[in-house]
Structure formats: structure tokens, C-alpha cells
Design a protein around this motif. Structure first.
Motif, PDB file in Angstrom:
ATOM      1  N   ILE A   1      -8.490  -1.883  -1.045  1.00  0.00           N
ATOM      2  CA  ILE A   1      -8.679  -2.806  -2.169  1.00  0.00           C
ATOM      3  C   ILE A   1      -7.588  -3.870  -2.207  1.00  0.00           C
TER       4      ILE A   1
ATOM      5  N   ARG B   1      -9.156  -4.027  -7.473  1.00  0.00           N
ATOM      6  CA  ARG B   1     -10.519  -4.131  -6.962  1.00  0.00           C
ATOM      7  C   ARG B   1     -11.243  -5.319  -7.582  1.00  0.00           C
TER       8      ARG B   1
ATOM      9  N   GLN C   1      -2.988   4.483 -13.614  1.00  0.00           N
ATOM     10  CA  GLN C   1      -3.382   4.385 -12.212  1.00  0.00           C
ATOM     11  C   GLN C   1      -4.829   3.920 -12.014  1.00  0.00           C
ATOM     12  N   GLY C   2      -5.748   4.430 -12.811  1.00  0.00           N
ATOM     13  CA  GLY C   2      -7.135   3.988 -12.683  1.00  0.00           C
ATOM     14  C   GLY C   2      -7.285   2.518 -12.998  1.00  0.00           C
TER      15      GLY C   2
ATOM     16  N   PHE D   1       0.718   5.692  -1.456  1.00  0.00           N
ATOM     17  CA  PHE D   1       0.751   6.588  -2.606  1.00  0.00           C
ATOM     18  C   PHE D   1       1.991   7.448  -2.411  1.00  0.00           C
TER      19      PHE D   1
ATOM     20  N   ASN E   1       1.803   1.659  -6.224  1.00  0.00           N
ATOM     21  CA  ASN E   1       1.501   2.815  -7.065  1.00  0.00           C
ATOM     22  C   ASN E   1       2.734   3.342  -7.779  1.00  0.00           C
TER      23      ASN E   1
ATOM     24  N   ASN F   1      -5.587   5.367   0.713  1.00  0.00           N
ATOM     25  CA  ASN F   1      -5.353   5.095  -0.714  1.00  0.00           C
ATOM     26  C   ASN F   1      -5.612   3.654  -1.174  1.00  0.00           C
ATOM     27  N   PHE F   2      -4.562   2.852  -1.396  1.00  0.00           N
ATOM     28  CA  PHE F   2      -4.733   1.519  -1.988  1.00  0.00           C
ATOM     29  C   PHE F   2      -4.992   0.419  -0.966  1.00  0.00           C
TER      30      PHE F   2
ATOM     31  N   GLY G   1       0.807  -1.204   0.000  1.00  0.00           N
ATOM     32  CA  GLY G   1       0.000   0.000   0.000  1.00  0.00           C
ATOM     33  C   GLY G   1       0.847   1.263   0.000  1.00  0.00           C
TER      34      GLY G   1
ATOM     35  N   ALA H   1      -5.889   0.438 -10.012  1.00  0.00           N
ATOM     36  CA  ALA H   1      -6.839   0.348  -8.904  1.00  0.00           C
ATOM     37  C   ALA H   1      -7.996  -0.588  -9.238  1.00  0.00           C
ATOM     38  N   GLU H   2      -8.498  -0.500 -10.452  1.00  0.00           N
ATOM     39  CA  GLU H   2      -9.643  -1.328 -10.831  1.00  0.00           C
ATOM     40  C   GLU H   2      -9.254  -2.791 -10.995  1.00  0.00           C
TER      41      GLU H   2
ATOM     42  N   SER I   1       2.200   2.375 -11.562  1.00  0.00           N
ATOM     43  CA  SER I   1       1.760   3.452 -12.450  1.00  0.00           C
ATOM     44  C   SER I   1       2.832   4.514 -12.669  1.00  0.00           C
TER      45      SER I   1
END
Length: 233
Positions: free
Chosen positions: A180, A111, A103-104, A27, A53, A176-177, A25, A107-108, A77
């Protein structure tokens, strides 16, 4: 009695093996679980695949793990910042693999793993080298790229408060991460500064339920030279 508290970060990571995929985890330095990263270095595990990240800042935390030569591949990312000199040197020397993920999408993908989703289509990355070798299709008039979930053997995260069941909440952007990643890993290890009794965390304030956490380690805050504390956010 459910009790997920582990005496030390070293004990919490004793079963990490060579080649493990580890989500970390944070950022940048916000929410980075430095104590767990130091313990990961101490395990001696090599050929790790790291999901984060970025690719480390300065000489501590994730950067120290890279400098120790323990990472085979990093999925991130933002691999290059002004102070990402360890990653830069390793990459230029051909000693580390890089999977660059917007980055999106990152995260997805994390998730999706936690939610049990087999994949998703996104327009991000279409028509670029990031889409090479991936399935594409047109959806509602837009070309989209199939992205697959990211699973991990371990997730190392930093929380603010936790209990012996593993319920967690976070401090500001340190969140942040972490939530997820906790859902996407087989084993989630969390550090907390404030270890409380069951019921002391308002259920409405629980961000990561204990269902997704296997080990909890309490760590002290790090005092600064000015007598204050370094926070992760």
C-alpha cells in the motif's frame, strides 16, 4: 527499454530533499528496508516527515534515522516499545512531533491515497483525543470520524524478489505495509534480494506491479554469526 534497476541505495535516494514525507515499510523489524534507511541518513536530508508502523527499535534502521536528528515528525501507531529509547528521548525533549494513528486507520489512510479516495469515515477514534478537530457524523446509528488519505514523496520498501520492470513479491510477513505504501508515494524505491529476468515471476505471484515502483536496488542478505541469514520475517 524499461529498466528501473539502480546501482546502489545511495544513488536511488540522491534526490530526497529536506522536508520530504517518506513512508518506510516494516512492522517493527519485519520488512524494514535497513539499507535504504542507511542511505537516507547518508543523503543528509533533514526535517523529514516519516510514516511507519512504529518509531524504531534499538539503534539501527528507523531508530538510527531518529538518532541522527533528521526527523521533524513521525506518523505511526506504536511509538513506544521497550527498545524505542531514541524516540522516547526526542519526544520528551520536544524535538520531534508525533501524530498517533490507530493501526487500521493508518493502513486505510495509506491505501486511500493510493486508490485516489478523498477520505473515509470510521468509528475508530470517535470520542477520543484522536478525533479532535476532525469532522464527525452519524452513519447507520454510529458516530464516525473523517480520516484523510496519507500521501508521500517517497516510499522505501523491502521486497524479496523483483525484476527490471519493478514487479515485486515479498517474503511472508515482510509484506505488511509495503504494497500500500508503494501505491501512495510519488516515488517508490524497493530493495530486493533476488533480482530475476522478466517472466520469471509468475504473474499470479506479483503483489506489487511495476506500475507503482520507480527504482529497484538489489541487496545481499546479511549473514549471521551462525552462518545462516537474517530474514525480515
Amino acid at each position: 527499454m524499461i529498466n528501473k534497476i539502480v546501482a546502489s541505495a545511495t544513488a536511488a535516494l540522491a534526490d530526497v530533499r529536506d522536508g520530504a514525507t517518506v513512508m518506510i515499510g516494516g512492522f517493527g523489524t519485519a520488512g524494514q528496508p535497513n539499507e535504504l534507511i542507511d542511505a537516507l541518513i547518508g543523503t543528509g536530508a533533514r526535517e523529514l516527515v516519516i510514516v511507519n508502523n512504529n518509531a524504531g527499535n534499538g539503534d539501527t534502521g528507523l531508530a538510527a534515522l531518529l538518532a541522527a536528528g533528521r526527523v521533524r515528525k513521525i506518523i505511526c501507531s506504536f511509538p513506544r516499545q521497550a527498545d524505542s529509547h531514541h524516540f522516547d528521548a526526542l519526544y520528551r525533549a520536544g524535538r520531534i512531533e508525533l501524530e498517533l494513528v490507530p493501526q487500521g486507520n493508518l493502513a486505510e489512510r495509506i491505501r486511500a491515497a493510493g486508490a485516489g479516495i478523498g477520505g473515509f469515515f470510521t468509528p475508530t477514534g470517535y470520542g477520543t483525543p484522536l478525533a479532535e478537530g476532525k469532522e464527525t457524523r452519524e452513519i447507520d446509528g454510529r458516530m464516525q470520524v473523517l480520516e484523510l488519505p496519507l500521501h508521500a514523496d517517497f516510499a522505501l520498501i523491502k521486497a524479496e524478489q523483483g525484476d527490471r520492470w519493478g514487479n515485486l513479491n515479498y517474503r511472508m510477513t515482510a509484506r505488511n505495509f509495503g504494497p500500500i505504501m508503494a501505491m501512495a508515494a510519488r516515488t517508490t524505491v524497493a530493495t530486493v534480494h533476488d533480482l530475476v529476468e522478466l517472466g520469471q515471476i509468475d504473474p499470479e505471484a506479483v503483489v506489487t506491479p511495476g506500475l507503482f515502483v520507480q527504482r529497484v536496488v538489489r541487496v545481499d542478505r546479511v549473514a549471521t554469526s551462525a552462518g545462516g541469514f537474517k530474514h525480515a520475517a
